[in-house]
Design a protein around this motif. Structure first.
Motif, PDB file in Angstrom:
ATOM      1  N   TYR A  23       3.197   4.191   9.984  1.00 47.66           N
ATOM      2  CA  TYR A  23       2.555   4.294   8.673  1.00 47.66           C
ATOM      3  C   TYR A  23       1.466   5.362   8.684  1.00 47.66           C
ATOM      4  O   TYR A  23       1.322   6.128   7.729  1.00 47.66           O
ATOM      5  CB  TYR A  23       1.950   2.942   8.263  1.00 47.66           C
ATOM      6  CG  TYR A  23       2.962   1.995   7.688  1.00 47.66           C
ATOM      7  CD1 TYR A  23       3.117   1.854   6.316  1.00 47.66           C
ATOM      8  CD2 TYR A  23       3.774   1.221   8.515  1.00 47.66           C
ATOM      9  CE1 TYR A  23       4.043   0.978   5.779  1.00 47.66           C
ATOM     10  CE2 TYR A  23       4.700   0.345   7.988  1.00 47.66           C
ATOM     11  CZ  TYR A  23       4.838   0.223   6.618  1.00 47.66           C
ATOM     12  OH  TYR A  23       5.764  -0.634   6.091  1.00 47.66           O
ATOM     13  N   HIS A  34      -2.855   5.335   4.208  1.00 47.08           N
ATOM     14  CA  HIS A  34      -2.005   4.329   4.854  1.00 47.08           C
ATOM     15  C   HIS A  34      -1.663   3.222   3.855  1.00 47.08           C
ATOM     16  O   HIS A  34      -0.518   2.771   3.760  1.00 47.08           O
ATOM     17  CB  HIS A  34      -2.745   3.764   6.071  1.00 47.08           C
ATOM     18  CG  HIS A  34      -1.988   2.749   6.851  1.00 47.08           C
ATOM     19  ND1 HIS A  34      -1.800   1.455   6.409  1.00 47.08           N
ATOM     20  CD2 HIS A  34      -1.374   2.832   8.050  1.00 47.08           C
ATOM     21  CE1 HIS A  34      -1.108   0.787   7.304  1.00 47.08           C
ATOM     22  NE2 HIS A  34      -0.840   1.606   8.313  1.00 47.08           N
ATOM     23  N   SER A  35      -2.651   2.774   3.084  1.00 53.50           N
ATOM     24  CA  SER A  35      -2.420   1.679   2.139  1.00 53.50           C
ATOM     25  C   SER A  35      -1.467   2.088   1.014  1.00 53.50           C
ATOM     26  O   SER A  35      -0.691   1.271   0.528  1.00 53.50           O
ATOM     27  CB  SER A  35      -3.737   1.161   1.564  1.00 53.50           C
ATOM     28  OG  SER A  35      -4.395   2.167   0.839  1.00 53.50           O
ATOM     29  N   SER A  38       1.994   1.822   2.473  1.00 49.54           N
ATOM     30  CA  SER A  38       2.319   0.408   2.612  1.00 49.54           C
ATOM     31  C   SER A  38       2.706  -0.210   1.267  1.00 49.54           C
ATOM     32  O   SER A  38       3.704  -0.923   1.162  1.00 49.54           O
ATOM     33  CB  SER A  38       1.127  -0.338   3.222  1.00 49.54           C
ATOM     34  OG  SER A  38       1.449  -1.698   3.392  1.00 49.54           O
ATOM     35  N   ASP A  42       6.451  -1.575   0.308  1.00 55.42           N
ATOM     36  CA  ASP A  42       6.570  -2.958  -0.181  1.00 55.42           C
ATOM     37  C   ASP A  42       7.236  -2.997  -1.551  1.00 55.42           C
ATOM     38  O   ASP A  42       8.079  -3.859  -1.814  1.00 55.42           O
ATOM     39  CB  ASP A  42       5.199  -3.633  -0.257  1.00 55.42           C
ATOM     40  CG  ASP A  42       4.623  -3.973   1.106  1.00 55.42           C
ATOM     41  OD1 ASP A  42       5.382  -3.977   2.102  1.00 55.42           O
ATOM     42  OD2 ASP A  42       3.409  -4.239   1.173  1.00 55.42           O
ATOM     43  N   ARG A  55       7.747  -4.833  10.913  1.00 61.12           N
ATOM     44  CA  ARG A  55       6.451  -4.302  11.316  1.00 61.12           C
ATOM     45  C   ARG A  55       5.694  -5.335  12.126  1.00 61.12           C
ATOM     46  O   ARG A  55       5.714  -6.516  11.804  1.00 61.12           O
ATOM     47  CB  ARG A  55       5.588  -3.958  10.113  1.00 61.12           C
ATOM     48  CG  ARG A  55       6.317  -3.466   8.906  1.00 61.12           C
ATOM     49  CD  ARG A  55       5.542  -3.804   7.643  1.00 61.12           C
ATOM     50  NE  ARG A  55       5.978  -3.141   6.458  1.00 61.12           N
ATOM     51  CZ  ARG A  55       7.074  -3.416   5.781  1.00 61.12           C
ATOM     52  NH1 ARG A  55       7.907  -4.319   6.197  1.00 61.12           N
ATOM     53  NH2 ARG A  55       7.370  -2.770   4.688  1.00 61.12           N
TER      54      ARG A  55
END
Length: 147
Positions: A23, A34-35, A38, A42, A55
């Motif tokens: 990531y 990174h978020s 993510s 998702d 993960r």
């Protein structure tokens, strides 16, 4: 079969994550956080109803489904980029109408007119300038505006 709508902007992130299995590295290469990566991964997994990646705190791996579908995602990305290129080429070839009007005309007259125009043709672009009526008429006379 139910219709599935993917955000094509996220497909590039799936492909990069499949390549890097990180990531952090995916975020670095795509110049996002990174978020963000993510959340986008998702979102795609929720949309598809399957996990593409396993993960842990130490590693990221493609699931069997992820391995089976990554080449299809690559093909989708290639087609998507091609479509954007074609659309961009047409947009650059589109005639431009140059409009000048007082700013108080925009919500009452110009926006409804442009909405109607774009419903009838998408192969046109509009350059809109907000000027006083005198400056706008001068621009039309000088040929820097069409209307």
């Amino acid at each position: 079969m139910e219709l599935i709508v993917l955000n094509m902007e996220y497909v590039a992130e799936v492909l990069m994550l499949a390549e890097t299995l990180s990531y952090t590295e995916t975020a670095r290469r795509l110049h996002v956080s990174h978020s963000v990566v993510s959340r986008h991964i998702d979102a795609i997994e929720r949309t598809l109803g399957v996990r593409l990646f396993d993960r842990t705190t130490r590693k990221v791996e493609l699931t069997d489904v992820g391995q089976a579908i990554v080449s299809d995602f690559a093909a989708m990305q290639t087609h998507y980029e091609h479509a954007l290129t074609v659309l961009d080429r047409f947009a650059k070839d589109a005639p431009t109408i140059r409009l000048s009007c007082p700013d108080f005309w925009i919500p009452c007259y110009i926006e409804p007119l442009l909405t109607f125009l774009f419903e009838k043709t998408s192969h046109i672009s509009v350059k809109l300038e907000s000027n006083s009526p005198i400056i706008g008429l001068s621009a039309v006379e000088e040929g820097t505006c069409d209307l």
